[in-house]
Design a protein around this motif. Sequence first.
Motif, PDB file in Angstrom:
ATOM      1  N   GLU A  69       8.427 -73.392  25.114  1.00 41.48           N
ATOM      2  CA  GLU A  69       7.476 -72.199  24.477  1.00 41.48           C
ATOM      3  C   GLU A  69       6.414 -72.768  23.995  1.00 41.48           C
ATOM      4  O   GLU A  69       5.144 -72.090  24.072  1.00 41.48           O
ATOM      5  CB  GLU A  69       8.671 -71.984  23.256  1.00 41.48           C
ATOM      6  N   ARG A  70       6.042 -74.024  23.319  1.00 41.26           N
ATOM      7  CA  ARG A  70       4.854 -74.392  22.867  1.00 41.26           C
ATOM      8  C   ARG A  70       4.125 -74.971  24.015  1.00 41.26           C
ATOM      9  O   ARG A  70       2.757 -74.750  23.823  1.00 41.26           O
ATOM     10  CB  ARG A  70       5.002 -75.971  21.999  1.00 41.26           C
ATOM     11  N   TYR A  71       4.738 -75.244  25.022  1.00 43.62           N
ATOM     12  CA  TYR A  71       3.638 -75.865  26.448  1.00 43.62           C
ATOM     13  C   TYR A  71       3.028 -74.460  26.829  1.00 43.62           C
ATOM     14  O   TYR A  71       1.843 -74.388  27.138  1.00 43.62           O
ATOM     15  CB  TYR A  71       4.436 -76.221  27.287  1.00 43.62           C
ATOM     16  N   ARG A  72       3.656 -73.349  26.828  1.00 41.21           N
ATOM     17  CA  ARG A  72       3.302 -71.953  27.554  1.00 41.21           C
ATOM     18  C   ARG A  72       2.168 -71.652  26.437  1.00 41.21           C
ATOM     19  O   ARG A  72       1.216 -71.017  26.916  1.00 41.21           O
ATOM     20  CB  ARG A  72       4.352 -71.002  27.835  1.00 41.21           C
ATOM     21  N   TYR A  73       2.540 -71.883  25.335  1.00 41.66           N
ATOM     22  CA  TYR A  73       1.426 -71.303  24.263  1.00 41.66           C
ATOM     23  C   TYR A  73       0.080 -71.911  24.648  1.00 41.66           C
ATOM     24  O   TYR A  73      -0.987 -71.326  24.705  1.00 41.66           O
ATOM     25  CB  TYR A  73       1.938 -71.573  22.974  1.00 41.66           C
ATOM     26  N   HIS A  74       0.179 -73.315  24.632  1.00 40.79           N
ATOM     27  CA  HIS A  74      -1.069 -74.201  24.860  1.00 40.79           C
ATOM     28  C   HIS A  74      -1.763 -73.910  26.171  1.00 40.79           C
ATOM     29  O   HIS A  74      -2.915 -73.673  26.352  1.00 40.79           O
ATOM     30  CB  HIS A  74      -0.740 -75.609  24.565  1.00 40.79           C
ATOM     31  N   TYR A  75      -1.087 -73.605  27.134  1.00 40.17           N
ATOM     32  CA  TYR A  75      -1.493 -73.641  28.657  1.00 40.17           C
ATOM     33  C   TYR A  75      -1.932 -72.341  28.677  1.00 40.17           C
ATOM     34  O   TYR A  75      -3.077 -72.063  29.385  1.00 40.17           O
ATOM     35  CB  TYR A  75      -0.195 -73.787  29.515  1.00 40.17           C
ATOM     36  N   LEU A  76      -1.506 -71.270  28.241  1.00 45.65           N
ATOM     37  CA  LEU A  76      -1.869 -69.912  28.389  1.00 45.65           C
ATOM     38  C   LEU A  76      -3.404 -69.657  27.645  1.00 45.65           C
ATOM     39  O   LEU A  76      -4.164 -68.742  28.074  1.00 45.65           O
ATOM     40  CB  LEU A  76      -0.928 -68.831  27.828  1.00 45.65           C
ATOM     41  N   SER A  77      -3.743 -70.660  26.449  1.00 42.03           N
ATOM     42  CA  SER A  77      -4.620 -70.573  25.808  1.00 42.03           C
ATOM     43  C   SER A  77      -6.015 -71.196  26.674  1.00 42.03           C
ATOM     44  O   SER A  77      -6.964 -71.023  26.329  1.00 42.03           O
ATOM     45  CB  SER A  77      -4.708 -71.208  24.451  1.00 42.03           C
ATOM     46  N   LYS A  78      -5.559 -71.914  27.814  1.00 33.61           N
ATOM     47  CA  LYS A  78      -6.625 -72.683  28.405  1.00 33.61           C
ATOM     48  C   LYS A  78      -6.623 -72.279  30.168  1.00 33.61           C
ATOM     49  O   LYS A  78      -7.697 -72.641  30.518  1.00 33.61           O
ATOM     50  CB  LYS A  78      -6.145 -74.154  28.298  1.00 33.61           C
ATOM     51  N   ASP A  79      -5.585 -71.557  30.474  1.00 24.42           N
ATOM     52  CA  ASP A  79      -5.416 -71.535  31.977  1.00 24.42           C
ATOM     53  C   ASP A  79      -6.707 -70.667  32.553  1.00 24.42           C
ATOM     54  O   ASP A  79      -7.061 -70.903  33.496  1.00 24.42           O
ATOM     55  CB  ASP A  79      -4.083 -70.987  32.504  1.00 24.42           C
ATOM     56  N   HIS A  80      -7.305 -69.683  31.600  1.00 23.95           N
ATOM     57  CA  HIS A  80      -8.631 -69.048  32.132  1.00 23.95           C
ATOM     58  C   HIS A  80      -9.844 -69.765  32.349  1.00 23.95           C
ATOM     59  O   HIS A  80     -10.751 -69.479  32.955  1.00 23.95           O
ATOM     60  CB  HIS A  80      -8.782 -67.760  31.150  1.00 23.95           C
ATOM     61  N   GLU A  81      -9.737 -71.203  31.882  1.00 28.48           N
ATOM     62  CA  GLU A  81     -10.705 -71.886  31.987  1.00 28.48           C
ATOM     63  C   GLU A  81     -10.602 -72.776  33.175  1.00 28.48           C
ATOM     64  O   GLU A  81     -11.503 -73.449  33.646  1.00 28.48           O
ATOM     65  CB  GLU A  81     -10.831 -72.832  30.763  1.00 28.48           C
ATOM     66  N   LEU A  82      -9.645 -72.879  33.852  1.00 30.69           N
ATOM     67  CA  LEU A  82      -9.214 -73.754  35.005  1.00 30.69           C
ATOM     68  C   LEU A  82      -9.880 -73.147  36.177  1.00 30.69           C
ATOM     69  O   LEU A  82      -9.970 -71.965  36.272  1.00 30.69           O
ATOM     70  CB  LEU A  82      -7.811 -73.795  35.169  1.00 30.69           C
ATOM     71  N   THR A  83     -10.412 -73.924  37.289  1.00 33.10           N
ATOM     72  CA  THR A  83     -11.189 -73.518  38.293  1.00 33.10           C
ATOM     73  C   THR A  83     -10.459 -74.464  39.631  1.00 33.10           C
ATOM     74  O   THR A  83      -9.986 -75.434  39.338  1.00 33.10           O
ATOM     75  CB  THR A  83     -12.631 -73.889  38.041  1.00 33.10           C
ATOM     76  N   LEU A  84     -10.609 -73.916  40.566  1.00 33.17           N
ATOM     77  CA  LEU A  84     -10.355 -74.453  41.920  1.00 33.17           C
ATOM     78  C   LEU A  84     -11.106 -75.697  42.256  1.00 33.17           C
ATOM     79  O   LEU A  84     -12.425 -75.719  41.733  1.00 33.17           O
ATOM     80  CB  LEU A  84     -10.489 -73.581  43.141  1.00 33.17           C
ATOM     81  N   PHE A  85     -10.607 -76.857  42.906  1.00 34.96           N
ATOM     82  CA  PHE A  85     -11.661 -77.763  43.359  1.00 34.96           C
ATOM     83  C   PHE A  85     -12.631 -77.273  44.262  1.00 34.96           C
ATOM     84  O   PHE A  85     -12.426 -76.316  44.929  1.00 34.96           O
ATOM     85  CB  PHE A  85     -10.765 -79.010  44.057  1.00 34.96           C
ATOM     86  N   ASP A  86     -13.837 -77.943  43.994  1.00 35.61           N
ATOM     87  CA  ASP A  86     -14.969 -77.643  45.137  1.00 35.61           C
ATOM     88  C   ASP A  86     -14.492 -77.742  46.410  1.00 35.61           C
ATOM     89  O   ASP A  86     -13.997 -78.672  47.074  1.00 35.61           O
ATOM     90  CB  ASP A  86     -16.064 -78.427  44.914  1.00 35.61           C
ATOM     91  N   GLY A  87     -14.871 -76.397  47.598  1.00 36.39           N
ATOM     92  CA  GLY A  87     -14.398 -76.546  48.733  1.00 36.39           C
ATOM     93  C   GLY A  87     -13.030 -76.028  48.907  1.00 36.39           C
ATOM     94  O   GLY A  87     -12.897 -75.712  50.136  1.00 36.39           O
ATOM     95  N   VAL A  88     -12.482 -75.503  47.875  1.00 39.06           N
ATOM     96  CA  VAL A  88     -10.972 -75.013  48.207  1.00 39.06           C
ATOM     97  C   VAL A  88     -11.183 -73.773  49.047  1.00 39.06           C
ATOM     98  O   VAL A  88     -10.398 -73.279  50.064  1.00 39.06           O
ATOM     99  CB  VAL A  88     -10.199 -74.884  46.941  1.00 39.06           C
ATOM    100  N   HIS A  89     -11.842 -72.871  48.461  1.00 43.66           N
ATOM    101  CA  HIS A  89     -12.024 -71.420  48.975  1.00 43.66           C
ATOM    102  C   HIS A  89     -12.533 -71.621  50.581  1.00 43.66           C
ATOM    103  O   HIS A  89     -11.954 -70.782  51.214  1.00 43.66           O
ATOM    104  CB  HIS A  89     -13.143 -70.688  48.027  1.00 43.66           C
ATOM    105  N   GLU A  90     -13.447 -72.324  50.864  1.00 44.23           N
ATOM    106  CA  GLU A  90     -14.122 -72.494  52.163  1.00 44.23           C
ATOM    107  C   GLU A  90     -13.002 -73.018  53.078  1.00 44.23           C
ATOM    108  O   GLU A  90     -12.856 -72.824  54.129  1.00 44.23           O
ATOM    109  CB  GLU A  90     -15.261 -73.341  52.079  1.00 44.23           C
ATOM    110  N   MET A  91     -12.363 -74.069  52.575  1.00 46.72           N
ATOM    111  CA  MET A  91     -11.117 -74.593  53.487  1.00 46.72           C
ATOM    112  C   MET A  91      -9.972 -73.598  53.907  1.00 46.72           C
ATOM    113  O   MET A  91      -9.781 -73.407  54.884  1.00 46.72           O
ATOM    114  CB  MET A  91     -10.631 -75.727  52.474  1.00 46.72           C
ATOM    115  N   LEU A  92      -9.640 -72.951  52.843  1.00 43.09           N
ATOM    116  CA  LEU A  92      -8.546 -71.983  53.083  1.00 43.09           C
ATOM    117  C   LEU A  92      -8.905 -70.603  53.881  1.00 43.09           C
ATOM    118  O   LEU A  92      -8.251 -70.212  54.779  1.00 43.09           O
ATOM    119  CB  LEU A  92      -8.003 -71.337  51.621  1.00 43.09           C
ATOM    120  N   GLN A  93     -10.106 -70.336  53.858  1.00 41.19           N
ATOM    121  CA  GLN A  93     -10.663 -69.274  54.656  1.00 41.19           C
ATOM    122  C   GLN A  93     -10.996 -69.655  56.040  1.00 41.19           C
ATOM    123  O   GLN A  93     -10.452 -69.029  56.741  1.00 41.19           O
ATOM    124  CB  GLN A  93     -12.323 -68.795  54.130  1.00 41.19           C
ATOM    125  N   GLU A  94     -11.430 -70.944  56.153  1.00 37.86           N
ATOM    126  CA  GLU A  94     -11.433 -71.410  57.630  1.00 37.86           C
ATOM    127  C   GLU A  94     -10.169 -71.648  58.311  1.00 37.86           C
ATOM    128  O   GLU A  94      -9.956 -71.098  59.426  1.00 37.86           O
ATOM    129  CB  GLU A  94     -12.441 -72.582  57.668  1.00 37.86           C
TER     130      GLU A  94
END
Length: 219
Positions: free
Chosen positions: A74-99
């Motif tokens: 419960e506490r982990y989910r509380y902390h993670y949900l407060s931060k997950d909107h800040e997380l980003t994909l590594f640079d280049g992931v979108h391009e790699m998956l698209q190709e």
Amino acid sequence: MARKQFDLIVFDWDGTLMDSTATIVKCIQASAKDLGLPIPSRESAAHVIGLGLGEALQVVLPDVDPKYYPRMVERYRYHYLSKDHELTLFDGVHEMLQELSQQGYFLAVATGKSRVGLNRSLNAARLLSTFDATRCADETFSKPHPAMLQELTRELGQDLRRTVMIGDTTHDLMMAQNAGSAGIAVEYGAHPLDQLQACKPVFSARSVPELHQWLNENA
């Protein structure tokens, strides 16, 4: 055009596509601190990334009263949900998956996240329609059991011997071994290089662009 080696490329999520390792470690530590439990080191918290959440917390703090594990979740989910909107994909992931998608590979995700958590992340990253199939730890056996890869190949009509699992942890690479699939390590995630190399991956990538290039030339 005939493929060189693989038809299905399966990715881990956290620490492989999403730059979330440090956040997960901090949330594991914060959940223990909230309950007055011993705070795991960065290394031990990072080592359990990739496992299902409940299992991960039991592994990282094996000596505490079992009554604490549901409260830690419960506490982990509380902390993670407060931060997950800040997380980003590594640079280049979108391009790699698209190709890779344009080249006709089947793409999948096998993750220790929950189904709710993965769907939220896929939606935030605008990748919901990118993958042909996904498996989460709350739907089947957790890594390194081979079930996720077995189920993904069955669902997509693919061959485990022409499937590669890409991940940042030994859990990912051992799952690939247990399933009879190939494994590729990425060196920028949760587990140290020597542990990854001990699992004998067919390739080890220092960055997403390096992974992308290898897949283009060898997959």
